[in-house]
Design an enzyme around this catalytic site. Structure first.
Site, PDB file in Angstrom:
ATOM      1  N   ASP A 186      29.329  -5.717 -39.916  1.00 28.25           N
ATOM      2  CA  ASP A 186      28.780  -5.191 -38.664  1.00 28.25           C
ATOM      3  C   ASP A 186      29.876  -4.631 -37.761  1.00 28.25           C
ATOM      4  O   ASP A 186      31.065  -4.928 -37.905  1.00 28.25           O
ATOM      5  CB  ASP A 186      28.045  -6.294 -37.899  1.00 28.25           C
TER       6      ASP A 186
ATOM      7  N   HIS B 299      32.138  -9.136 -40.179  1.00 30.26           N
ATOM      8  CA  HIS B 299      32.407  -8.064 -39.231  1.00 30.26           C
ATOM      9  C   HIS B 299      33.685  -7.334 -39.615  1.00 30.26           C
ATOM     10  O   HIS B 299      34.585  -7.916 -40.237  1.00 30.26           O
ATOM     11  CB  HIS B 299      32.528  -8.621 -37.813  1.00 30.26           C
TER      12      HIS B 299
END
Length: 351
Positions: A163, A308
């Site tokens: 992400d 992430h």
């Protein structure tokens, strides 16, 4: 002389008789005796003296006109209504009666849709009259075909997802590790950062990874009105599509938080909303050992692992960089194939 006495007496008697007849002519009809009538025609009985007076005067008056005969309509009895009339309303009852009698006005065409849009916007504004929020479990059940948390457990496949792409510090390092180990992953890109770093987004697509929409501003979608939500999604889509070469079908709401109406809109627009079921919480800045341990323990067939590849100036994803090579090796050692989300979910990457 004596011979005139009888003559004078006769004259006096004659004069007296004439005067008597003259007096009879001047007598009022009221003083006349009732005339004698025939037995065949009995005299009418007068009810009272006043009526007798009126009868005599009317018969004696030559100018009296007969009483007019009333018309049948004037003498006919008034028609009796079939139902008795309602009693008059009290003054205090009049407004209520008028309100009750007044018909409802039909809503204009399209009003219901307008009301729904207004209610939907109100529900997302956080107002006191907002609609009841649905739990994550309720939303998963309601949108089982378009709100996904894992793939099929029938295959030994696992998907790595990243992400908040892109940045210039961690995203290139993640891409280097994936390229070295020949792994294809899925990157959920923030539209605003894609506009800031378009070359990195192009590299992600060029190296065979899949791009997904992670909104334009990384806002908490639950706090947006419906109009703002749609604007954010479409603005991010416009930024990503030219860089990816397709319009991303996959979308991941920031923090995994989304509302019923937003999921309904995303489904109608052809998006597939994808969250995760494995979270090592690398965004907290934990060590590589923690990222590796949490991921390996939770991974099962069909797992979607959340990590992430970009962070703010005060954050650190060094744990992700340190753990990623060992995570890839460890999953493969357990027999898992590392695939993209479209491969895991058997869907298209573009709309």
């Amino acid at each position: 002389m004596n011979r005139w006495i009888p003559f004078c007496a006769a004259f006096v008697l004659l004069l007296s008789g004439c005067m008597g007849r003259t007096g009879e002519r001047n007598v009022s009809p009221l003083s006349e005796p009732v005339p004698t009538v025939s037995l065949a025609q009995p005299a009418p009985v007068l009810p009272n003296p006043a009526a007798a007076i009126d009868s005599v005067l009317s018969s004696a008056s030559p100018t009296a006109s007969p009483s007019p005969v009333p018309s049948p309509s004037a003498t006919a009895p008034a028609e009796v209504p079939s139902t008795p009339p309602s009693p008059p309303a009290k003054p205090s009852d009049a407004p209520a009666a008028a309100k009750k009698a007044s018909p409802k006005k039909d809503k204009p065409a399209g009003a219901h849709k307008a009301e729904q849009a207004a209610g939907r916007s109100k529900a997302h504004s956080g107002s006191a009259g907002a609609a009841k929020a649905h739990s994550l479990t309720e939303l998963r059940q309601k949108y089982a075909d378009s709100f996904i948390f894992r793939g099929s457990s029938a295959k030994q496949q696992v998907a790595l997802t990243f992400d908040d792409a892109p940045d210039t510090l961690y995203t290139p390092q993640v891409l280097d590790i994936l390229k070295k180990h020949n792994v294809k992953a899925t990157f959920f890109v923030i539209g605003k950062l894609a506009e800031k770093h378009p070359e990195i987004v192009k590299r992600i697509a060029r190296e065979g990874h899949v791009l997904g929409n992670h909104t334009y501003n990384h806002a908490q979608l639950k706090k947006l009105t419906m109009d703002k939500f749609i604007e954010d999604i479409e603005k991010s889509e416009a930024a990503l599509s030219p860089l990816a070469g397709y319009t991303p079908r996959l979308i991941r709401p920031p923090y995994g938080a989304v509302t019923d109406d937003e999921l309904a809109w995303l489904k109608d627009e052809g998006y597939l909303t994808v969250n995760w079921n494995v979270d090592p919480e690398d965004w907290r800045g934990v060590s590589g050992e923690q990222v590796l341990k949490r991921s390996m323990e939770a991974a099962k067939p069909g797992a979607i692992i959340l990590m992430h590849c970009a962070t703010g100036p005060d954050g650190s994803l060094q744990g992700t960089i340190d753990a990623l090579p060992e995570l890839i090796s460890g999953l493969r050692a357990k027999g898992y194939e590392l695939v993209t989300l479209p491969q895991l979910l058997e869907t298209n990457k573009g709309k």
